[in-house]
Design an enzyme around this catalytic site. Structure first.
Site, mmCIF file in Angstrom:
data_model
loop_
_atom_site.group_PDB
_atom_site.id
_atom_site.type_symbol
_atom_site.label_atom_id
_atom_site.label_comp_id
_atom_site.label_asym_id
_atom_site.label_seq_id
_atom_site.Cartn_x
_atom_site.Cartn_y
_atom_site.Cartn_z
ATOM 1 C CG HIS A 1 -2.042 -1.016 1.078
ATOM 2 N ND1 HIS A 1 -2.012 -2.240 1.713
ATOM 3 C CD2 HIS A 1 -3.202 -0.996 0.357
ATOM 4 C CE1 HIS A 1 -3.105 -2.930 1.417
ATOM 5 N NE2 HIS A 1 -3.845 -2.207 0.594
ATOM 6 C CG HIS B 1 -1.822 0.054 -4.263
ATOM 7 N ND1 HIS B 1 -2.491 -0.872 -5.050
ATOM 8 C CD2 HIS B 1 -2.768 0.588 -3.424
ATOM 9 C CE1 HIS B 1 -3.762 -0.906 -4.698
ATOM 10 N NE2 HIS B 1 -3.968 -0.032 -3.718
ATOM 11 C CG HIS C 1 -7.120 4.292 -3.198
ATOM 12 N ND1 HIS C 1 -6.120 4.334 -4.134
ATOM 13 C CD2 HIS C 1 -7.135 3.018 -2.739
ATOM 14 C CE1 HIS C 1 -5.565 3.149 -4.250
ATOM 15 N NE2 HIS C 1 -6.160 2.326 -3.403
ATOM 16 C CG ASP C 2 -4.860 2.332 -0.228
ATOM 17 O OD1 ASP C 2 -5.769 2.267 0.625
ATOM 18 O OD2 ASP C 2 -4.699 1.488 -1.132
ATOM 19 C CG ASP D 1 -8.255 -0.639 -4.166
ATOM 20 O OD1 ASP D 1 -7.021 -0.462 -4.246
ATOM 21 O OD2 ASP D 1 -8.863 -0.649 -3.077
HETATM 22 ZN ZN LIG Z 1 -5.751 0.362 -2.626
#
Ligand SMILES: [Zn+2]
Length: 337
Positions: free
Chosen positions: A97, A101, A137-138, A288
């Site tokens: 993560h 990614h 998003h992460d 994702d």
């Molecule tokens: Zn992700």
């Protein structure tokens, strides 16, 4: 994450070697960036060939390709400042993560928009929010799961009341980064209504990456698919002439031809909003976990990185006297289900 990756071989043979290779790849590159980016419109695109410090150039290329610098009041310097700030908040020592990614998910969303032509069903603001959400998003992911944070009383679990802990943190960190400094506020030249709309979309899209929400979102998709009415697009994005203070020569026209005389770009009927948001959630969810359906040389690499991250958590759980989570026991690896 469900996976078909075969990890039934003894852990102390090829898997360890694959993990080492995958970890090395975080900073490895052998080809010229320009050559690598030529393959951007393919599911075989090898993101591991880009140096980490060059990844913002991939981000910029995708936003340029989607016509967002032409269609939206984006300041290129602030955009680069924002992307750099977000990159700096991804943990470099987290195997899976990490910022690579994030860029991989951004790239997958870009392919779904272009190759699968989902861009024809979304307006420019929605496309912009989707790509921004994919990138962020992460952000600040610690390489641990929501359940680990919850069971260890991590400050994040306390802050977010054990509800979508990481996803809430990623969304909140994204908005904070946008607002923290003038140099990173890429929304500054948008109207207040547009800013609110983009923020709302960002939060909705990022929260949809919580797998706890998976069945709820799938139920929404199933229910919508039984309705006979066609997909209802939101009105195309078009800026008022008085808002045209960005120096951009073109407004309201992305690569998906968003041209309209609409004077209020953020107004839409409830049903069109619902359709667009559901589509955005489905795209981010597919993007994702898209690495598992990519060519095997890519999916194998991502699987090795994910297992490395999971085994680290499993080792922490063992040290803390906690039950080792499923798929995270490095001493007893099993095929993922
Ligand atoms: Zn992700």
């Amino acid at each position: 994450m469900d996976s078909e990756h075969d990890v039934r071989k003894p852990r102390h043979s090829t898997l360890i070697e694959e993990e080492k290779e995958a970890l090395k790849s975080i900073s490895a590159t052998s080809k010229d960036l320009h050559d690598v980016l030529k393959g951007i419109k393919s599911w075989s695109f090898d993101i591991f060939e880009i140096k980490r410090e060059d990844l913002p150039k991939l981000v910029e290329r995708i936003f340029v390709d989607m016509g967002l610098f032409e269609a939206l009041p984006l300041d290129a310097r602030k955009f680069f400042g924002f992307v750099t700030s977000i990159m700096g908040q991804y943990h470099i020592n987290v195997p899976y993560h990490n910022f690579r990614h994030a860029c991989d998910v951004l790239h997958a969303a870009y392919l779904i928009l272009t190759l699968v032509e989902a861009q024809n069903m979304l307006n420019t603001l929605e496309i912009f929010a989707l790509l921004l959400a994919a990138l962020c998003h992460d952000v600040d992911h610690p390489g641990l799961t929501n359940s680990f944070l919850s069971v260890t009383n991590d400050p994040l679990a306390i802050r977010y009341n054990d509800i979508s802990i990481l996803e809430s943190h990623h969304a909140s960190t994204t908005i904070k980064t946008l607002l923290a400094y003038e140099s990173t506020n890429i929304l500054e030249l948008f109207s207040e209504a547009e800013q609110r709309h983009i923020r709302k979309l960002l939060v909705e899209i990022i929260l949809a990456t919580d797998m706890e929400q998976h069945f709820k979102i799938m139920d929404m998709l199933k229910a919508r698919s039984t309705e006979s009415r066609p997909f209802e697009c939101s009105p195309p994005f078009a800026r008022k002439s008085s808002q045209n203070n960005s120096g951009s020569s073109s407004e309201g026209g992305s690569s998906s031809s968003q041209n309209s005389n609409s004077s209020n770009s953020v107004q839409s009927s409830p049903s069109s909003t619902r359709d667009a948001v559901l589509l955005l959630k489905m795209i981010i969810k597919c993007a994702d976990i898209s690495n598992v359906v990519k060519p095997f040389f890519l999916s194998k690499r991502w699987a090795a990185l994910l297992l490395t991250e999971w085994f680290r958590q499993g080792d922490s759980e063992r040290k803390l006297g906690l039950p080792v989570s499923k798929n995270m026991d490095s001493a007893n690896p099993v095929a993922l289900q």
